[in-house]
Design a protein around this motif. Structure first.
Motif, PDB file in Angstrom:
ATOM      1  N   LEU A   1      12.015  -1.765 -22.886  1.00 55.37           N
ATOM      2  CA  LEU A   1      11.536  -0.448 -23.307  1.00 55.37           C
ATOM      3  C   LEU A   1      10.506  -0.526 -24.428  1.00 55.37           C
ATOM      4  CD1 LEU A   1      14.845   1.625 -23.143  1.00 55.37           C
ATOM      5  CD2 LEU A   1      13.026   1.422 -21.431  1.00 55.37           C
ATOM      6  N   PHE A   2      10.780  -1.325 -25.465  1.00 55.60           N
ATOM      7  CA  PHE A   2       9.849  -1.378 -26.600  1.00 55.60           C
ATOM      8  C   PHE A   2       8.482  -1.946 -26.202  1.00 55.60           C
ATOM      9  CE2 PHE A   2       8.044  -3.829 -30.169  1.00 55.60           C
ATOM     10  CZ  PHE A   2       7.711  -2.761 -31.000  1.00 55.60           C
ATOM     11  N   PRO A   3       8.401  -3.110 -25.534  1.00 58.80           N
ATOM     12  CA  PRO A   3       7.078  -3.603 -25.135  1.00 58.80           C
ATOM     13  C   PRO A   3       6.350  -2.629 -24.210  1.00 58.80           C
ATOM     14  CG  PRO A   3       8.717  -5.328 -24.907  1.00 58.80           C
ATOM     15  CD  PRO A   3       9.456  -4.065 -25.148  1.00 58.80           C
ATOM     16  N   ALA A   4       7.075  -1.996 -23.292  1.00 57.52           N
ATOM     17  CA  ALA A   4       6.443  -1.046 -22.384  1.00 57.52           C
ATOM     18  C   ALA A   4       5.924   0.178 -23.154  1.00 57.52           C
ATOM     19  CB  ALA A   4       7.429  -0.611 -21.303  1.00 57.52           C
ATOM     20  N   TRP A   5       6.687   0.597 -24.134  1.00 56.74           N
ATOM     21  CA  TRP A   5       6.242   1.731 -24.969  1.00 56.74           C
ATOM     22  C   TRP A   5       4.985   1.369 -25.751  1.00 56.74           C
ATOM     23  CZ3 TRP A   5       6.514   2.132 -30.483  1.00 56.74           C
ATOM     24  CH2 TRP A   5       6.215   3.395 -30.990  1.00 56.74           C
ATOM     25  N   ARG A   6       4.913   0.155 -26.265  1.00 57.41           N
ATOM     26  CA  ARG A   6       3.703  -0.287 -26.971  1.00 57.41           C
ATOM     27  C   ARG A   6       2.503  -0.322 -26.037  1.00 57.41           C
ATOM     28  NH1 ARG A   6       3.641  -5.442 -30.676  1.00 57.41           N
ATOM     29  NH2 ARG A   6       1.458  -4.785 -30.526  1.00 57.41           N
ATOM     30  N   ALA A   7       2.723  -0.771 -24.804  1.00 57.32           N
ATOM     31  CA  ALA A   7       1.627  -0.792 -23.834  1.00 57.32           C
ATOM     32  C   ALA A   7       1.132   0.618 -23.534  1.00 57.32           C
ATOM     33  CB  ALA A   7       2.089  -1.473 -22.547  1.00 57.32           C
TER      34      ALA A   7
ATOM     35  N   ARG B   1       1.009   3.072 -25.502  1.00 56.30           N
ATOM     36  CA  ARG B   1       0.288   3.626 -26.663  1.00 56.30           C
ATOM     37  C   ARG B   1      -1.077   2.970 -26.872  1.00 56.30           C
ATOM     38  NH1 ARG B   1       2.935   3.068 -31.813  1.00 56.30           N
ATOM     39  NH2 ARG B   1       1.545   4.746 -32.487  1.00 56.30           N
ATOM     40  N   THR B   2      -1.453   2.061 -25.988  1.00 57.13           N
ATOM     41  CA  THR B   2      -2.747   1.385 -26.126  1.00 57.13           C
ATOM     42  C   THR B   2      -3.886   2.398 -26.032  1.00 57.13           C
ATOM     43  OG1 THR B   2      -1.868  -0.652 -25.152  1.00 57.13           O
ATOM     44  CG2 THR B   2      -4.276  -0.363 -25.127  1.00 57.13           C
ATOM     45  N   ARG B   3      -4.843   2.306 -26.980  1.00 60.09           N
ATOM     46  CA  ARG B   3      -6.008   3.185 -26.978  1.00 60.09           C
ATOM     47  C   ARG B   3      -7.175   2.444 -26.311  1.00 60.09           C
ATOM     48  NH1 ARG B   3      -5.773   5.706 -33.122  1.00 60.09           N
ATOM     49  NH2 ARG B   3      -3.694   6.671 -32.910  1.00 60.09           N
ATOM     50  N   PRO B   4      -7.706   2.991 -25.240  1.00 66.07           N
ATOM     51  CA  PRO B   4      -8.758   2.288 -24.486  1.00 66.07           C
ATOM     52  C   PRO B   4      -9.967   1.917 -25.337  1.00 66.07           C
ATOM     53  CG  PRO B   4      -7.908   4.142 -23.241  1.00 66.07           C
ATOM     54  CD  PRO B   4      -7.295   4.253 -24.597  1.00 66.07           C
TER      55      PRO B   4
ATOM     56  N   MET C   1       0.822  -1.206   0.000  1.00 70.80           N
ATOM     57  CA  MET C   1       0.000   0.000   0.000  1.00 70.80           C
ATOM     58  C   MET C   1       0.865   1.268   0.000  1.00 70.80           C
ATOM     59  SD  MET C   1      -1.350  -0.039   3.980  1.00 70.80           S
ATOM     60  CE  MET C   1      -2.142   1.531   3.818  1.00 70.80           C
ATOM     61  N   PHE C   2       2.150   1.091   0.373  1.00 68.27           N
ATOM     62  CA  PHE C   2       3.019   2.252   0.402  1.00 68.27           C
ATOM     63  C   PHE C   2       3.834   2.392  -0.892  1.00 68.27           C
ATOM     64  CE2 PHE C   2       2.494   0.894   4.843  1.00 68.27           C
ATOM     65  CZ  PHE C   2       1.949   2.049   5.369  1.00 68.27           C
ATOM     66  N   LYS C   3       3.631   1.464  -1.869  1.00 66.34           N
ATOM     67  CA  LYS C   3       4.374   1.530  -3.127  1.00 66.34           C
ATOM     68  C   LYS C   3       3.644   2.454  -4.089  1.00 66.34           C
ATOM     69  CE  LYS C   3       5.930  -3.289  -2.837  1.00 66.34           C
ATOM     70  NZ  LYS C   3       4.976  -3.760  -1.821  1.00 66.34           N
ATOM     71  N   PRO C   4       4.362   3.118  -5.027  1.00 61.92           N
ATOM     72  CA  PRO C   4       3.695   3.843  -6.107  1.00 61.92           C
ATOM     73  C   PRO C   4       2.819   2.878  -6.907  1.00 61.92           C
ATOM     74  CG  PRO C   4       6.019   4.428  -5.997  1.00 61.92           C
ATOM     75  CD  PRO C   4       5.812   3.286  -5.057  1.00 61.92           C
ATOM     76  N   LEU C   5       1.719   3.383  -7.419  1.00 65.27           N
ATOM     77  CA  LEU C   5       0.734   2.528  -8.081  1.00 65.27           C
ATOM     78  C   LEU C   5       1.313   1.726  -9.245  1.00 65.27           C
ATOM     79  CD1 LEU C   5      -2.160   1.567  -8.287  1.00 65.27           C
ATOM     80  CD2 LEU C   5      -2.669   3.567  -9.728  1.00 65.27           C
ATOM     81  N   PRO C   6       2.086   2.318 -10.182  1.00 66.69           N
ATOM     82  CA  PRO C   6       2.616   1.516 -11.297  1.00 66.69           C
ATOM     83  C   PRO C   6       3.499   0.353 -10.826  1.00 66.69           C
ATOM     84  CG  PRO C   6       2.843   3.850 -11.757  1.00 66.69           C
ATOM     85  CD  PRO C   6       2.439   3.734 -10.321  1.00 66.69           C
ATOM     86  N   ILE C   7       4.324   0.604  -9.797  1.00 57.86           N
ATOM     87  CA  ILE C   7       5.201  -0.456  -9.288  1.00 57.86           C
ATOM     88  C   ILE C   7       4.370  -1.551  -8.621  1.00 57.86           C
ATOM     89  CG2 ILE C   7       7.047  -0.989  -7.656  1.00 57.86           C
ATOM     90  CD1 ILE C   7       8.167   1.790  -8.144  1.00 57.86           C
ATOM     91  N   ALA C   8       3.328  -1.132  -7.881  1.00 59.03           N
ATOM     92  CA  ALA C   8       2.471  -2.121  -7.231  1.00 59.03           C
ATOM     93  C   ALA C   8       1.766  -2.993  -8.255  1.00 59.03           C
ATOM     94  CB  ALA C   8       1.458  -1.404  -6.344  1.00 59.03           C
TER      95      ALA C   8
ATOM     96  N   LYS D   1      -1.688   7.385 -16.303  1.00 61.37           N
ATOM     97  CA  LYS D   1      -0.988   8.048 -17.397  1.00 61.37           C
ATOM     98  C   LYS D   1      -0.211   7.029 -18.237  1.00 61.37           C
ATOM     99  CE  LYS D   1      -0.371  12.404 -14.924  1.00 61.37           C
ATOM    100  NZ  LYS D   1       0.617  13.390 -14.403  1.00 61.37           N
ATOM    101  N   PRO D   2       0.055   7.350 -19.524  1.00 64.69           N
ATOM    102  CA  PRO D   2       0.853   6.438 -20.366  1.00 64.69           C
ATOM    103  C   PRO D   2       2.224   6.118 -19.769  1.00 64.69           C
ATOM    104  CG  PRO D   2      -0.223   8.096 -21.706  1.00 64.69           C
ATOM    105  CD  PRO D   2      -0.483   8.484 -20.282  1.00 64.69           C
TER     106      PRO D   2
END
Length: 416
Positions: free
Chosen positions: A398-404, A406-409, A1-8, A313-314
């Protein structure tokens, strides 16, 4: 609960069971590839460091850190020169004279060529390590006028002799007799045997007393040269040049790096080439993470879209998948480091075990310089390898994370 959301979220995705088991399989394969690559790289570099160290130590047991010789082949004022070098330069710890020549040795109908070196046993102990490699007898058994010899073990085997037997030394210098010109011959008693572990020296080197060598090779009061023992053998080139500039007269001063430069340059080149080749294995394993994360991004399209609609955020989405790739890579690198360090530290146990099981000998003494597999684990190598593997892992995310990111909801949720 004390971690930043993306890391959690990234940690949660890493621990969660995959709906697509093939993704889990690829993740395990990527991690195993990293483990094997890092382990192989650490082990191979440690073994090559061990070879370099063993070669250097064994060669320096026979040759000196530096050598002073006269241009005409005979050093006549060697006593005065020895005192001058030893007193004027504190980096020169010891000096020993020697007489060197090639000769034929004969015993029991066997004959073999050898490099015969005349030494002062007391002085030789200060500049060389041959006394540490004696398996029979001692260098102190070499006494002036006693005409005794200490032979390499392989040379003694070739001649079929042992301690106490006699060997005939035939020098190239000739003696004029009423019967004509005859080669100089002298009978020596074998007083000891040494085994350095390098076939080149064990097979072709013999030691006799300095005064006996003068008589055999007819050098008079002169010697072939002076052997120097330096405070820092890695600075032998610098020290030998300073010694040469301080000497009065023309002398040839050389050091061990010049005498065996090609050998050690070859070892350094092999280390660089092996590092590059094995780094490619680590790179292939690291970039397998790309395929793992690409499939994971595809599998998690709906989850990513929901997170985006909730306001993530992206850049945060990108961090989620970077965390997963970094965790896979970090675990693989750590396990590889543990495996590589363990194997490098126990190579002297593992290799003999494999030789006993397979019935083969990896390093034959009559073929290779060293007949055992050494290892020299260095912290800087471990840090460099683990750092390289981790950086490659990070780049692979980096590349897979960048593709993620750019995902359009709307597109991702269209068919959900």
């Amino acid at each position: 609960m004390f971690k930043p959301l993306p890391i959690a979220i990234g940690l949660r995705y890493t621990r969660a069971k995959r709906r697509n088991h093939f993704i889990s399989f690829i993740s395990v394969v990527s991690m195993i590839g990293l483990v094997l690559g890092v382990t192989a790289l650490i082990t191979v570099l440690s073994v090559m460091n061990g070879f370099e160290r063993e070669l250097r130590d064994r060669i320096l047991g026979m040759v000196s850190h530096a050598t002073i010789q006269a241009f005409d082949g005979s050093l006549r004022n060697w006593q005065e020169l020895s005192r001058q070098v030893e007193t004027e330069d504190p980096r020169v710890l010891a000096v020993a004279p020697y007489v060197s020549g090639e000769a034929m040795l004969s015993a029991f109908g066997n004959i073999s060529g050898a490099l015969v070196r005349g030494i002062d046993p007391a002085a030789e102990q200060r500049v060389g390590r041959i006394g540490e490699h004696m398996i029979r007898g001692s260098l102190e058994d070499l006494e002036a006028g006693a005409f005794r010899a200490v032979l390499g073990y392989e040379l003694a085997v070739q001649l079929g002799i042992r301690v106490g037997d006699s060997v005939v030394l035939m020098a190239p210098q000739a003696s004029v007799t009423p019967a004509g010109v005859l080669p100089r011959m002298r009978r020596f008693e074998v007083a000891g045997l040494f085994e350095v572990g390098m076939y080149e020296f064990d097979r072709g080197t013999a030691f006799i007393h300095l005064d006996d060598a003068r008589a055999v090779f007819q050098t008079g009061e002169g010697v072939t040269g002076l052997r120097l023992h330096l405070s820092d053998m890695m600075q032998a080139g610098v020290i030998s040049r300073d010694v040469a500039r301080a000497l009065d007269g023309m002398f040839r001063v050389s050091d061990w790096t010049q005498q065996h430069a090609n050998l050690f340059r070859a070892i350094q080149m092999e280390k660089v080439v092996m590092f590059i080749i094995l780094s490619l294995i680590v790179a292939v394993a690291a970039f397998n993470i790309v395929s793992t994360l690409v499939m994971l991004v595809t599998d998690k399209q709906a989850d990513i879209a929901i997170l985006r609609t909730l306001g993530l955020k992206p850049s945060a989405v990108m961090l989620v998948f970077i965390v997963q790739g970094v965790i896979i890579g970090a675990v693989g690198v750590m396990l590889g480091v543990v495996g590589g360090v363990s194997l490098a530290l126990n190579i002297d146990v593992v290799v003999p075990f494999i030789e006993r099981v397979t019935g083969t000998q990896f390093l034959a003494a009559d073929v290779y310089y060293i007949d055992e597999l050494p290892s020299d684990l260095r912290l800087q190598d471990v840090l460099r390898i683990s750092g390289l593997a981790f950086v490659l892992t990070l780049l692979a995310t980096l590349f897979p994370a960048w593709r993620a990111a750019r995902t359009r909801p709307a597109e991702a949720l269209r068919y959900e």
